[in-house]
Motif scaffolding. Structure first.
Motif, short mmCIF file in Angstrom:
data_model
loop_
_atom_site.label_atom_id
_atom_site.label_comp_id
_atom_site.label_asym_id
_atom_site.label_seq_id
_atom_site.Cartn_x
_atom_site.Cartn_y
_atom_site.Cartn_z
N TRP A 287 0.66 3.32 -3.07
CA TRP A 287 -0.69 3.66 -3.49
C TRP A 287 -1.28 4.81 -2.67
O TRP A 287 -2.50 4.93 -2.53
CB TRP A 287 -1.58 2.42 -3.42
CG TRP A 287 -1.23 1.43 -4.49
CD1 TRP A 287 -0.11 0.66 -4.58
CD2 TRP A 287 -2.00 1.14 -5.66
NE1 TRP A 287 -0.13 -0.10 -5.72
CE2 TRP A 287 -1.28 0.16 -6.41
CE3 TRP A 287 -3.22 1.58 -6.15
CZ2 TRP A 287 -1.74 -0.35 -7.62
CZ3 TRP A 287 -3.70 1.07 -7.35
CH2 TRP A 287 -2.97 0.12 -8.07
N SER A 288 -0.40 5.66 -2.18
CA SER A 288 -0.83 6.87 -1.49
C SER A 288 0.15 7.98 -1.86
O SER A 288 1.32 7.95 -1.46
CB SER A 288 -0.85 6.66 0.03
OG SER A 288 -1.24 7.84 0.70
N CYS B 162 -10.64 3.48 -2.28
CA CYS B 162 -9.73 4.49 -2.81
C CYS B 162 -10.46 5.79 -2.99
O CYS B 162 -11.69 5.84 -3.07
CB CYS B 162 -9.08 4.04 -4.13
SG CYS B 162 -10.15 4.14 -5.58
N PHE C 187 -4.30 11.14 -4.13
CA PHE C 187 -4.82 9.78 -4.32
C PHE C 187 -4.46 8.92 -3.12
O PHE C 187 -3.35 9.00 -2.60
CB PHE C 187 -4.24 9.13 -5.58
CG PHE C 187 -4.63 7.68 -5.73
CD1 PHE C 187 -5.87 7.33 -6.26
CD2 PHE C 187 -3.78 6.66 -5.31
CE1 PHE C 187 -6.24 6.00 -6.38
CE2 PHE C 187 -4.15 5.33 -5.42
CZ PHE C 187 -5.39 4.99 -5.95
N LYS C 188 -5.41 8.12 -2.69
CA LYS C 188 -5.16 7.17 -1.61
C LYS C 188 -5.90 5.87 -1.94
O LYS C 188 -7.10 5.86 -2.19
CB LYS C 188 -5.69 7.73 -0.28
CG LYS C 188 -5.57 6.78 0.90
CD LYS C 188 -4.13 6.54 1.28
CE LYS C 188 -4.00 5.65 2.52
NZ LYS C 188 -4.59 6.27 3.73
N GLY C 189 -5.16 4.75 -1.98
CA GLY C 189 -5.74 3.44 -2.23
C GLY C 189 -5.32 2.47 -1.16
O GLY C 189 -4.16 2.44 -0.75
N ASN C 190 -6.25 1.65 -0.68
CA ASN C 190 -5.97 0.70 0.39
C ASN C 190 -5.99 -0.74 -0.14
O ASN C 190 -6.81 -1.09 -0.99
CB ASN C 190 -7.01 0.84 1.51
CG ASN C 190 -7.00 2.22 2.14
OD1 ASN C 190 -5.94 2.80 2.35
ND2 ASN C 190 -8.18 2.75 2.42
N THR D 213 -8.49 -1.78 -5.47
CA THR D 213 -8.22 -1.47 -4.06
C THR D 213 -9.50 -1.73 -3.27
O THR D 213 -10.60 -1.67 -3.82
CB THR D 213 -7.81 0.00 -3.87
OG1 THR D 213 -8.83 0.85 -4.42
CG2 THR D 213 -6.50 0.29 -4.59
N SER E 264 0.81 -1.21 0.00
CA SER E 264 0.00 0.00 0.00
C SER E 264 0.85 1.26 0.00
O SER E 264 0.33 2.36 -0.26
CB SER E 264 -0.93 0.01 1.22
OG SER E 264 -1.87 -1.05 1.16
N GLY F 164 -9.60 9.17 1.98
CA GLY F 164 -9.71 7.86 1.34
C GLY F 164 -10.27 6.78 2.23
O GLY F 164 -10.57 5.68 1.75
N GLN G 152 -14.87 8.64 -4.44
CA GLN G 152 -14.45 7.71 -3.41
C GLN G 152 -15.11 6.37 -3.68
O GLN G 152 -16.34 6.26 -3.78
CB GLN G 152 -14.84 8.23 -2.02
CG GLN G 152 -14.27 7.38 -0.89
CD GLN G 152 -14.25 8.12 0.44
OE1 GLN G 152 -14.38 9.35 0.46
NE2 GLN G 152 -14.09 7.41 1.53
N PRO H 113 -4.15 -2.80 -2.19
CA PRO H 113 -4.18 -3.07 -3.63
C PRO H 113 -3.89 -4.53 -3.97
O PRO H 113 -3.01 -5.15 -3.38
CB PRO H 113 -3.08 -2.15 -4.18
CG PRO H 113 -2.14 -1.95 -3.03
CD PRO H 113 -3.00 -1.95 -1.80
#
Length: 301
Positions: free
Chosen positions: A71-72, A158, A112-115, A155, A68, A186, A203, A117
């Motif tokens: 991805w942020s 995100c 951008f924020k993704g949890n 994700t 992760s 996010g 979101q 992935p």
């Protein structure tokens, strides 16, 4: 697509190695083949659903986990204000919440924020790539430009925010007890209180396959160079032929040379092939697959 999104697309590729779909939120799957028209992806089919290749055991690899940490990320975003506050709910009474203001410094600045992935990919690409060239250019279709999605990433949650000016602002809050004044952009519990000059904000709380890797159908460089050499040689003799054929005094200025054909126009060289010169037996001599990259992202704009 508006150039406002350009920083985000380039930054996303640089940080993750994946390309966001165009338009954003378009879903794609491994095996989808597409072209880019007017800055957007036009999905034309899927090599598995359309039975272009055989479906074999373990041809798809699933649940590939990624860190992760990549991805942020953001470009041109500051967090000038964070605070804790209290509110009142009719049913539950008084409650505490965290509030955060995000400031965007320019047109196209993004966050951008993704949890969590994960990705899914074609596992046997090496085994099917030659057959795909023949079928997509000769047997089933006559593509000269096409992409095949080889991997898609999702994700668990995100969020994307892209500003339309240097005065962009976004204010978000959460009443979750898991946050103090730390970043909660996010997170599923966060809510938008106020926004200003934000071009795009979304979101997602479900795994949506809108980030991908792809292979681009490309003309082999050695064939392109041979075409260019032959083409220029032929054009060099055109002035002598014209003077003889038209029997008319025409100026022959040898100081003007034919311009080099750019990489962008290489596919057009196939138009110079003689009839039946490109066929199922020769297709692999003219085409190959290359990774989609920043040059392909430019086509979105």
């Amino acid at each position: 697509m508006d150039v406002t999104y350009k920083k985000f697309y380039r930054g996303f590729y640089a940080n993750t190695g994946y390309i966001p779909t165009s338009p954003l939120q378009l879903k794609v799957y491994p095996g989808d083949f597409f072209q880019i028209h007017n800055g957007q992806m036009l999905v034309l089919g899927n090599i598995y659903n359309d039975r272009i290749v055989d479906i074999v055991d373990d041809c798809i690899k699933k649940d590939i986990a990624h860190s992760s940490l990549n991805w942020s990320f953001n470009d041109g975003v500051t967090k000038p204000y964070s605070a804790r506050g209290t509110g009142t709910d009719i049913v539950e009474g008084e409650f505490e919440f965290s509030k955060q203001t995000l400031k965007f410094n320019s047109n196209g600045s993004y966050l951008f924020k993704g949890n969590n992935p994960k990705s899914i990919k074609i596992a046997n690409w090496d085994a099917i790539q030659d057959a795909l060239i023949i079928k997509l250019t000769q047997v089933l279709y006559s593509f000269r430009e096409v992409y095949v999605v080889t991997e898609t990433a999702t994700t668990s949650e995100c969020a994307i925010a892209i500003a339309s000016s240097k005065k962009g602002k976004l204010q978000i809050a959460t009443d979750s007890e898991n946050f103090g004044l730390v970043d909660f952009f996010g997170h599923p519990s966060s809510k938008t209180i106020k926004s200003k000059n934000i071009e795009f904000y979304n979101q997602e709380t479900k795994r949506k396959p809108m980030f991908f890797k792809a292979q681009r159908l490309t003309v082999r460089e050695e064939q392109s160079e041979a075409f260019i050499s032959d083409f220029i040689s032929k054009r060099d003799n055109d002035s002598l032929w014209a003077n003889s054929f038209f029997d008319y005094e025409l100026r022959n200025d040898d100081t003007v040379t034919m311009p080099r054909l750019s990489n962008h126009n290489k596919l057009n060289l196939l138009d110079l092939l003689q009839a039946n010169q490109l066929n199922p037996n020769t297709a692999l001599s003219y085409f190959k697959w290359t990774n989609a990259d920043l040059n392909d992202i430019e086509k979105f704009f």
